[in-house]
Design a protein around this motif. Structure first.
Motif, PDB file in Angstrom:
ATOM      1  N   ALA A 162      55.491 -12.618  32.769  1.00 48.56           N
ATOM      2  CA  ALA A 162      54.531 -11.877  31.935  1.00 48.56           C
ATOM      3  C   ALA A 162      55.124 -11.606  30.561  1.00 48.56           C
ATOM      4  N   LEU A 163      56.422 -11.315  30.534  1.00 50.45           N
ATOM      5  CA  LEU A 163      57.098 -11.073  29.259  1.00 50.45           C
ATOM      6  C   LEU A 163      57.128 -12.357  28.422  1.00 50.45           C
ATOM      7  N   ALA A 164      57.476 -13.476  29.069  1.00 49.11           N
ATOM      8  CA  ALA A 164      57.517 -14.756  28.352  1.00 49.11           C
ATOM      9  C   ALA A 164      56.137 -15.092  27.782  1.00 49.11           C
ATOM     10  N   ARG A 165      55.091 -14.827  28.562  1.00 49.49           N
ATOM     11  CA  ARG A 165      53.745 -15.142  28.094  1.00 49.49           C
ATOM     12  C   ARG A 165      53.388 -14.330  26.851  1.00 49.49           C
ATOM     13  N   ALA A 166      53.788 -13.051  26.851  1.00 47.40           N
ATOM     14  CA  ALA A 166      53.445 -12.207  25.697  1.00 47.40           C
ATOM     15  C   ALA A 166      54.265 -12.575  24.470  1.00 47.40           C
ATOM     16  N   LEU A 167      55.522 -12.995  24.692  1.00 50.07           N
ATOM     17  CA  LEU A 167      56.385 -13.319  23.551  1.00 50.07           C
ATOM     18  C   LEU A 167      56.067 -14.687  22.969  1.00 50.07           C
ATOM     19  N   ALA A 168      55.530 -15.598  23.823  1.00 50.07           N
ATOM     20  CA  ALA A 168      55.446 -17.005  23.438  1.00 50.07           C
ATOM     21  C   ALA A 168      54.562 -17.250  22.222  1.00 50.07           C
ATOM     22  N   SER A 169      53.508 -16.464  22.054  1.00 49.13           N
ATOM     23  CA  SER A 169      52.652 -16.703  20.890  1.00 49.13           C
ATOM     24  C   SER A 169      53.269 -16.095  19.632  1.00 49.13           C
ATOM     25  N   GLU A 170      54.470 -15.555  19.761  1.00 52.57           N
ATOM     26  CA  GLU A 170      55.212 -14.966  18.643  1.00 52.57           C
ATOM     27  C   GLU A 170      54.342 -14.018  17.834  1.00 52.57           C
ATOM     28  N   PRO A 171      53.830 -12.984  18.529  1.00 53.45           N
ATOM     29  CA  PRO A 171      52.876 -12.085  17.879  1.00 53.45           C
ATOM     30  C   PRO A 171      53.571 -11.102  16.939  1.00 53.45           C
ATOM     31  N   ALA A 172      52.801 -10.630  15.974  1.00 52.56           N
ATOM     32  CA  ALA A 172      53.324  -9.632  15.045  1.00 52.56           C
ATOM     33  C   ALA A 172      53.419  -8.267  15.706  1.00 52.56           C
ATOM     34  N   ILE A 173      52.584  -8.073  16.730  1.00 52.39           N
ATOM     35  CA  ILE A 173      52.568  -6.778  17.408  1.00 52.39           C
ATOM     36  C   ILE A 173      52.770  -6.996  18.905  1.00 52.39           C
ATOM     37  N   LEU A 174      53.748  -6.295  19.459  1.00 50.08           N
ATOM     38  CA  LEU A 174      54.008  -6.392  20.897  1.00 50.08           C
ATOM     39  C   LEU A 174      53.568  -5.104  21.572  1.00 50.08           C
ATOM     40  N   LEU A 175      52.758  -5.242  22.612  1.00 42.83           N
ATOM     41  CA  LEU A 175      52.348  -4.101  23.402  1.00 42.83           C
ATOM     42  C   LEU A 175      52.961  -4.294  24.786  1.00 42.83           C
ATOM     43  N   LEU A 176      53.886  -3.410  25.142  1.00 45.94           N
ATOM     44  CA  LEU A 176      54.641  -3.644  26.378  1.00 45.94           C
ATOM     45  C   LEU A 176      54.460  -2.457  27.316  1.00 45.94           C
ATOM     46  N   ASP A 177      53.870  -2.719  28.477  1.00 44.84           N
ATOM     47  CA  ASP A 177      53.563  -1.645  29.415  1.00 44.84           C
ATOM     48  C   ASP A 177      54.561  -1.659  30.570  1.00 44.84           C
ATOM     49  N   GLU A 178      55.568  -0.829  30.472  1.00 45.71           N
ATOM     50  CA  GLU A 178      56.656  -0.778  31.452  1.00 45.71           C
ATOM     51  C   GLU A 178      57.120  -2.185  31.830  1.00 45.71           C
ATOM     52  N   PRO A 179      57.525  -2.966  30.833  1.00 46.73           N
ATOM     53  CA  PRO A 179      57.775  -4.395  31.090  1.00 46.73           C
ATOM     54  C   PRO A 179      59.028  -4.650  31.917  1.00 46.73           C
TER      55      PRO A 179
END
Ligand SMILES: Nc1ncnc2c1ncn2[C@@H]1O[C@H](COP(=O)(O)OP(=O)(O)O)[C@@H](O)[C@H]1O
Ligand SMILES: [Mg+2]
Lengths: 288, 250
Positions: A162-179
């Motif tokens: 799940a972390l890799a999926r969120a990071l992969a698009s190299e977003p400007a904003i990261l929203l991390l819910d108890e990752p």
């Protein structure tokens, strides 16, 4: 003493970077409000996340941390108040990466397929998309499992996907819910460092939910202490420890220890005085 | 592998019981397994079984195919477009609760006794479980996954093809399996009530003339068709469900 530490109040001093995420008077109720049966998840929340900041939402469960992330991502709308992200109404998309508390992996897709799923909008070429996905799968240490299905992974491994999926698009904003909640202690420390490195490298904004006091201090510029029923912001605390923090023993710093005991105290009081809590009214000083 | 052995043992026990019954029941009402086998050889050699099987299978597959191509898309539409689903569902449930045999006289009036009437009877039986299960599958789509897809910016169409549809597949397969069984039952019903043809026709002929060995051959053929169809669907299901760690659906 810590409550007196400099706080970001949203009244911009001219030096500070522009606000990236802005919540003003935000309230949210779930369920049927007409017959009074709804839950007031958030009441009148103000929050400012400046450009390049790493901000943690810290508080016991049920104080609306997840709800804030979902609203900032534009997945649900507030009942009252305004939210802006980069000056506009929030809209989901590849500019924001969301690590969900419950992983939310597609069970019929492989690890690689799950990561690629978040890249379809931004990377049209198949080979390129695959290369990008593989890079982030490698980052979270799951290269050997790129072709595995989620049902074959442990909870901690799923969370890393799940972390890799969120990071992969190299977003400007990261929203991390108890990752990192399901990840074992050693891997968690590595993942925390990788997250800090990426965040430094990209100069992105991170809004990070945790109920671990140590993690909040270790990672954040500011800690937003939240209380439950209704969910609200109690205090915003500047951490003020030097970065990069992976080059020295942060936990040995006096400031770390001071913050830690202060936050522990506040959270313990919150839990023991919350009538809905399982530990309401327990006297922790009593003899066993 | 072990299961295959158990199944063979159970089959042998059944045949044993059958043989026992054939020796005990009076007036040759139950033919012996051997007599049935001989009747089967005769029917195959004369080509009667083959012709009847072909007749039955062609109307069966005809009606079943139409049921799939109507039931699955309609179920998906009803599940994804909520107002449509809410409008239609009560009619669907009403129709599925009505014994479809009730329509047969009406169908005969409009379509006669030929293959169109038979296919319609089969279709009406098979389409309901397919439609209802597909609808349930689409309604049951994992809302957390849908929200995740929205979060990465996926468009409606991609959410449908990559999240909702694959999530509904196990439900659709159940519908196809129940539909296949009801379709087969309705095949026989149709052949008994309209022009007497196919395996249902043979049942009528041999049943009425008390040729029980031949009658048993037809019954066993129908059972075999049922097994082949449901096993084929199970194969599809396993292929589509490779991502499951264990085969949870039997
Ligand atoms: N979809 C929902 N439906 C109903 N109640 C909800 C929903 N989401 C959250 N809540 C309620 O809102 C409150 C805050 O929830 P949440 O944001 O998940 O808190 P946290 O993430 O801090 O644990 C809780 O009381 C929770 O039960
Ligand atoms: Mg939460």
């Amino acid at each position: 003493m810590i409550g007196d530490a400099p706080q970001h109040t949203g009244l911009a001093d001219s030096e500070a970077p522009a606000p990236r995420i802005l919540l003003r008077g935000v309230s949210k109720t779930f369920g049927n409000q007409n017959n009074g049966g709804g839950t007031l998840a958030l009441a009148n929340v103000d929050l400012t996340v400046r450009d390049g900041a790493f901000v943690s939402l810290l508080g016991p469960s049920g104080c609306g941390k997840t709800t804030i992330l979902r609203m900032v991502n534009g997945l649900i709308a507030p009942d009252a108040g305004t939210i802006t992200v980069s000056g506009q109404a929030p809209r989901p998309g590849p500019d924001m990466g969301f690590v969900f508390q419950s992983f939310r992996l597609i069970p019929w897709s492989s690890v690689r397929g799950n990561v690629e799923f978040a890249l379809v909008e931004t990377i049209p070429g198949k080979a390129e998309r695959r290369a990008r996905a593989d890079r982030y799968i490698e980052l979270v240490g799951l290269s050997r499992f790129a072709d595995a299905y989620p049902s074959e992974l442990s909870g901690g491994m799923k969370q890393r996907v799940a972390l890799a999926r969120a990071l992969a698009s190299e977003p400007a904003i990261l929203l991390l819910d108890e990752p990192f909640a399901s990840i074992d202690a050693q891997t968690r420390e590595l993942m925390q460092i990788e997250l800090m490195r990426l965040w430094t490298l990209r100069k992105s904004v991170a809004l990070f939910v945790t109920h671990s006091v140590d993690e909040a201090i270790l990672l954040s510029d500011q800690i937003v202490l939240m209380g439950p029923r209704p969910g609200r912001v109690l205090e915003v605390i500047d951490v003020g420890l030097n970065r990069p923090r992976w080059t020295y023993d942060v936990r040995a710093e006096p400031r770390f220890i001071e913050l830690r005991s202060y936050l522990w105290d506040r959270i313990r009081t919150l839990v023991l005085t919350d009538p809905q809590s399982d530990f309401y009214g327990r006297d922790l000083s009593a003899n066993i | 592998m072990k299961i295959a052995v158990y199944r063979l043992l159970f089959l042998a026990a059944l045949i044993g019981l059958w043989w026992l019954a054939s020796t005990q029941v009076a007036r040759n009402l139950v033919p012996s397994p051997l007599a049935t086998l001989q009747a089967a050889q005769r029917l195959i050699a004369e080509g009667r079984l083959g012709t009847a099987l072909f007749d039955s299978l062609s109307i069966y597959l005809g009606g079943y195919t139409v049921a799939i191509f109507l039931g699955v898309p309609l179920g998906l539409l009803m599940g994804t477009i909520r107002p449509l689903g809410k409008t239609l569902e009560i009619f669907v449930y009403a129709l599925s609760a009505t014994p479809r045999v009730a329509f047969i006289p009406l169908i005969i009036v409009f379509l006669g006794l030929g293959p169109q009437a038979k296919i319609l009877i089969i279709f009406l039986g098979a389409v309901m479980p397919i439609l209802i299960n597909t609808y349930a599958g689409a309604l049951n789509s994992d809302q957390d996954l849908v929200e995740m897809a929205r979060s990465v910016g996926a468009k409606r169409q991609r959410i449908f093809t990559q999240i909702v549809l694959p999530g509904a597949v196990p439900f659709i397969i159940v519908g196809l399996r129940v539909g296949a069984t009801i379709g087969l039952i309705n095949t026989v019903v149709a052949e008994l009530y309209t022009a007497v043809k196919g395996l249902g026709g043979l049942l009528a002929i041999y049943g009425n003339t008390f040729r029980m060995a031949e009658y048993f051959v037809v019954v066993l053929t129908l059972a075999l068709v049922g097994v082949v169809v449901t096993e084929a669907l199970r194969f599809v299901e396993i292929r589509l469900g490779r991502w499951r760690r264990s085969e949870v659906i039997v």
